[in-house]
Design an enzyme around this catalytic site. Structure first.
Site, PDB file in Angstrom:
ATOM      1  NE  ARG A  35      -2.447  33.191  -1.396  1.00  0.00           N
ATOM      2  CZ  ARG A  35      -3.598  33.619  -1.894  1.00  0.00           C
ATOM      3  NH1 ARG A  35      -4.560  34.011  -1.088  1.00  0.00           N
ATOM      4  NH2 ARG A  35      -3.771  33.680  -3.189  1.00  0.00           N
TER       5      ARG A  35
ATOM      6  CE  LYS B  61      12.854  20.917  10.244  1.00  0.00           C
ATOM      7  NZ  LYS B  61      13.957  19.929  10.252  1.00  0.00           N
TER       8      LYS B  61
ATOM      9  CD  GLU C 131      13.945  10.482  17.539  1.00  0.00           C
ATOM     10  OE1 GLU C 131      14.817  11.329  17.803  1.00  0.00           O
ATOM     11  OE2 GLU C 131      13.869   9.910  16.420  1.00  0.00           O
TER      12      GLU C 131
ATOM     13  CE  LYS D 103      12.061  19.037  17.280  1.00  0.00           C
ATOM     14  NZ  LYS D 103      11.406  18.248  16.266  1.00  0.00           N
TER      15      LYS D 103
ATOM     16  CD  GLU E 283      24.904  28.662  19.676  1.00  0.00           C
ATOM     17  OE1 GLU E 283      26.078  28.572  20.000  1.00  0.00           O
ATOM     18  OE2 GLU E 283      23.961  28.353  20.418  1.00  0.00           O
TER      19      GLU E 283
ATOM     20  NE  ARG F 223      14.703  22.055  13.533  1.00  0.00           N
ATOM     21  CZ  ARG F 223      13.465  22.515  13.457  1.00  0.00           C
ATOM     22  NH1 ARG F 223      13.241  23.804  13.356  1.00  0.00           N
ATOM     23  NH2 ARG F 223      12.437  21.704  13.485  1.00  0.00           N
TER      24      ARG F 223
ATOM     25  CG  ASN G  80      20.369  16.064  12.388  1.00  0.00           C
ATOM     26  OD1 ASN G  80      19.188  15.736  12.395  1.00  0.00           O
ATOM     27  ND2 ASN G  80      20.848  17.030  11.644  1.00  0.00           N
TER      28      ASN G  80
ATOM     29  CG  HIS H  37      18.577  11.170  13.655  1.00  0.00           C
ATOM     30  ND1 HIS H  37      18.656  11.109  15.025  1.00  0.00           N
ATOM     31  CD2 HIS H  37      17.255  11.115  13.345  1.00  0.00           C
ATOM     32  CE1 HIS H  37      17.418  11.041  15.521  1.00  0.00           C
ATOM     33  NE2 HIS H  37      16.552  11.038  14.533  1.00  0.00           N
TER      34      HIS H  37
ATOM     35  CG  HIS I 168      18.333   9.204   8.649  1.00  0.00           C
ATOM     36  ND1 HIS I 168      18.581  10.555   8.765  1.00  0.00           N
ATOM     37  CD2 HIS I 168      17.060   9.011   9.074  1.00  0.00           C
ATOM     38  CE1 HIS I 168      17.506  11.156   9.260  1.00  0.00           C
ATOM     39  NE2 HIS I 168      16.574  10.235   9.456  1.00  0.00           N
TER      40      HIS I 168
ATOM     41  CG  HIS J  20      13.164   7.273  12.736  1.00  0.00           C
ATOM     42  ND1 HIS J  20      14.142   7.699  11.859  1.00  0.00           N
ATOM     43  CD2 HIS J  20      13.151   8.165  13.755  1.00  0.00           C
ATOM     44  CE1 HIS J  20      14.678   8.820  12.327  1.00  0.00           C
ATOM     45  NE2 HIS J  20      14.095   9.123  13.486  1.00  0.00           N
TER      46      HIS J  20
HETATM   47  N1  LIG Z   1       7.658  17.399  11.908  1.00  0.00           N
HETATM   48  C1  LIG Z   1       8.737  16.949  12.496  1.00  0.00           C
HETATM   49  O1  LIG Z   1       9.582  17.719  12.960  1.00  0.00           O
HETATM   50  C2  LIG Z   1       8.931  15.464  12.630  1.00  0.00           C
HETATM   51  C3  LIG Z   1       9.889  14.955  13.522  1.00  0.00           C
HETATM   52  C4  LIG Z   1      10.002  13.573  13.650  1.00  0.00           C
HETATM   53  C5  LIG Z   1       9.181  12.730  12.920  1.00  0.00           C
HETATM   54  N2  LIG Z   1       8.263  13.253  12.058  1.00  0.00           N
HETATM   55  C6  LIG Z   1       7.368  12.378  11.265  1.00  0.00           C
HETATM   56  O2  LIG Z   1       6.552  11.659  12.178  1.00  0.00           O
HETATM   57  C7  LIG Z   1       6.163  10.438  11.543  1.00  0.00           C
HETATM   58  C8  LIG Z   1       6.335   9.306  12.534  1.00  0.00           C
HETATM   59  O3  LIG Z   1       5.487   9.557  13.642  1.00  0.00           O
HETATM   60  P1  LIG Z   1       4.917   8.361  14.530  1.00  0.00           P
HETATM   61  O4  LIG Z   1       6.022   7.500  14.946  1.00  0.00           O
HETATM   62  O5  LIG Z   1       4.018   8.956  15.532  1.00  0.00           O
HETATM   63  O6  LIG Z   1       4.111   7.502  13.448  1.00  0.00           O
HETATM   64  P2  LIG Z   1       2.531   7.332  13.196  1.00  0.00           P
HETATM   65  O7  LIG Z   1       1.844   8.619  13.157  1.00  0.00           O
HETATM   66  O8  LIG Z   1       2.409   6.450  12.012  1.00  0.00           O
HETATM   67  O9  LIG Z   1       2.066   6.548  14.509  1.00  0.00           O
HETATM   68  C9  LIG Z   1       2.574   5.266  14.764  1.00  0.00           C
HETATM   69  C10 LIG Z   1       1.448   4.227  14.860  1.00  0.00           C
HETATM   70  O10 LIG Z   1       0.805   4.354  16.121  1.00  0.00           O
HETATM   71  C11 LIG Z   1      -0.592   4.553  15.956  1.00  0.00           C
HETATM   72  N3  LIG Z   1      -1.007   5.367  17.095  1.00  0.00           N
HETATM   73  C12 LIG Z   1      -0.674   6.648  17.354  1.00  0.00           C
HETATM   74  N4  LIG Z   1      -1.123   7.007  18.574  1.00  0.00           N
HETATM   75  C13 LIG Z   1      -1.751   5.928  19.106  1.00  0.00           C
HETATM   76  C14 LIG Z   1      -2.405   5.670  20.339  1.00  0.00           C
HETATM   77  N5  LIG Z   1      -2.457   6.582  21.317  1.00  0.00           N
HETATM   78  N6  LIG Z   1      -2.974   4.457  20.514  1.00  0.00           N
HETATM   79  C15 LIG Z   1      -2.878   3.497  19.554  1.00  0.00           C
HETATM   80  N7  LIG Z   1      -2.249   3.676  18.377  1.00  0.00           N
HETATM   81  C16 LIG Z   1      -1.697   4.881  18.167  1.00  0.00           C
HETATM   82  C17 LIG Z   1      -0.734   5.142  14.579  1.00  0.00           C
HETATM   83  O11 LIG Z   1      -2.000   4.896  14.034  1.00  0.00           O
HETATM   84  C18 LIG Z   1       0.354   4.404  13.821  1.00  0.00           C
HETATM   85  O12 LIG Z   1      -0.098   3.129  13.438  1.00  0.00           O
HETATM   86  C19 LIG Z   1       7.008  10.295  10.293  1.00  0.00           C
HETATM   87  O13 LIG Z   1       6.221  10.581   9.166  1.00  0.00           O
HETATM   88  C20 LIG Z   1       8.087  11.344  10.470  1.00  0.00           C
HETATM   89  O14 LIG Z   1       8.538  11.860   9.235  1.00  0.00           O
HETATM   90  C21 LIG Z   1       8.130  14.599  11.920  1.00  0.00           C
HETATM   91 ZN   LIG Z   2      14.462  10.790  14.725  1.00  0.00          ZN
END
Ligand SMILES: NC(=O)c1ccc[n+]([C@@H]2O[C@H](COP(=O)([O-])OP(=O)(O)OC[C@H]3O[C@@H](n4cnc5c(N)ncnc54)[C@H](O)[C@@H]3O)[C@@H](O)[C@H]2O)c1
Ligand SMILES: [Zn+2]
Length: 383
Positions: free
Chosen positions: A129, A151, A193, A235, A245, A249, A253, A256, A260, A272
């Protein structure tokens, strides 16, 4: 903004209920993390959940350092890639932790990009939990976006991020030096971003990003550290402003809605961040056409994004009608006009008459811009 302030930098992120955590940004931070971990998240055991692509470089040394500091730490490797951010991996890792005797007083460290952070965070949110967790983001996108806001979750066959929970970390530890190994495409995707953060909240920062492009691509830790710091501040402000407010958030977007749609229509072949870059320029042009956005804002964004090597025109095979239909589907706006988060000018979000953050725009205005952009691209492509 010329001088970059010295590191380390600590950004306070307030969360509900009355608690806050720090995002600590410092080149070389990974080496002194055990001390910080023991202070902010005392636990009987630590599970280091590391993305398979960074486990050898950062996960293993971190686990060893924790053990060297006298803490009980174990490394578990997460299969890399969005395809593994699912319930199967969630169940397998949870079972591994249970089988390994981890209890309620354990702490999880998530080492990797947004995929590892979302997945490990969701494991921490649901394990007995909810147990403590620490984000150690290693991609730029995870540092400036995914690790902030609480999130966590996994994808399902029905869609991305459809199962999850809000679970705030005890600490987000950012060492900009780890970006040295991040593939360039991933660096660019994260930069999109940060441009968004400048576009919605800080025109000086937007300009600084454009000028700092060479230093950022050289992976200079001071420049990257400043980038992460300002983006995290922005952020965090929008995420916590939401507490007071409703809707703030939504500003995050920007770019986006169209982004998207293009991303989905490419069958997720377009990264993305690349889709969001195109989305921001297009939505700025839509805002200009609707009289909401100051003239030449789209051009200004196109310039900064271009310096990052990001695309700023619709993909060659784009069909304006299909983009619009996809936006409608995403926004579940089957009846009525689609709402977009727009900016008034670089550094400021546009608000509706009632203060709302998402504005309804006529399909005809949007189609006009999409068609004009497609045409400009075709003409531009001619020899
Ligand atoms: N929680 C949230 O609020 C939120 C916001 C935006 C995105 N996301 C999520 O984040 C994800 C995308 O994140 P991402 O772009 O980091 O993708 P990812 O975690 O897949 O990383 C991108 C690639 O880079 C590699 N990598 C990461 N750090 C590295 C480093 N220092 N050296 C070498 N390789 C490295 C990873 O292995 C992967 O192949 C999606 O699933 C998305 O839904 C979540
Ligand atoms: Zn984004």
């Amino acid at each position: 903004m010329s001088a970059v302030p010295p590191m380390p930098v600590r950004v306070e992120v307030p969360v509900q209920p009355a608690r806050s955590y720090e995002v600590v940004i410092e080149p070389g931070l990974l080496a002194r993390l055990p001390n910080l971990v023991a202070t902010v998240a005392p636990a009987s055991r630590y599970a280091v959940l590391a993305d398979g692509n960074v486990a050898a470089a950062y996960g293993e040394p971190l686990s060893e350092a924790l053990r060297g500091f006298g803490l009980d730490a174990q490394l578990l490797i997460l299969p890399p890639g969005e395809a593994h951010k699912d319930r199967t991996t969630w169940a397998a890792v949870t079972d591994e932790l249970l089988g390994g005797g981890f209890g309620r007083d354990s702490c999880i460290l998530a080492v990797g990009g947004g995929v590892a952070g979302d997945l490990a965070g969701f494991i921490a949110a649901t394990f007995m939990r909810g147990i403590k967790f620490i984000q150690v983001p290693t991609s730029l996108l995870a540092m400036v976006d995914a690790s902030i806001g609480g999130k966590t979750g996994v994808d399902t066959p029905a869609g991305k991020n459809l199962v999850g929970a809000f679970h705030q970390p005890q600490l987000v530890a950012v060492d900009p030096e780890v970006l040295a190994t991040l593939p360039e495409l991933e660096l660019r995707a994260g930069l999109a971003e940060t441009v968004k953060h400048g576009a919605i909240a800080d025109a000086d920062y937007l300009q600084w990003i454009g000028n700092a492009a060479p230093a950022l691509f050289r992976r200079e830790p001071q420049a990257l550290g400043h980038l992460v710091r300002r983006s995290v501040e922005i952020k965090a402000a929008f995420v916590s402003a939401d507490v007071h407010e409703a809707g703030a958030r939504e500003s995050l977007n920007f770019g986006h809605t169209i982004g998207h749609a293009i991303e989905a229509l490419s069958g997720y072949a377009l990264p993305h961040g690349y889709a969001v870059a195109i989305g921001m320029v297009t939505e700025a042009a839509i805002g200009e056409a609707a009289g909401v956005t100051e003239t030449s804002t789209a051009e200004r964004l196109r310039d900064v994004l271009g310096r990052m090597g990001l695309p700023t025109t619709l993909p060659p095979d784009s069909r304006p009608g299909a983009i619009l239909e996809r936006c409608r589907l995403d926004k579940k706006a089957r009846v009525g006009r689609i709402r977009y988060t727009l900016i008034a000018r670089p550094g400021q979000v546009a608000r509706g008459r009632g203060g709302e953050f998402a504005l309804a725009i006529d399909d005809r205005t949007v189609l006009g811009v999409l068609e004009r952009d497609s045409l400009a691209r075709v003409v531009g492509d001619l020899p």
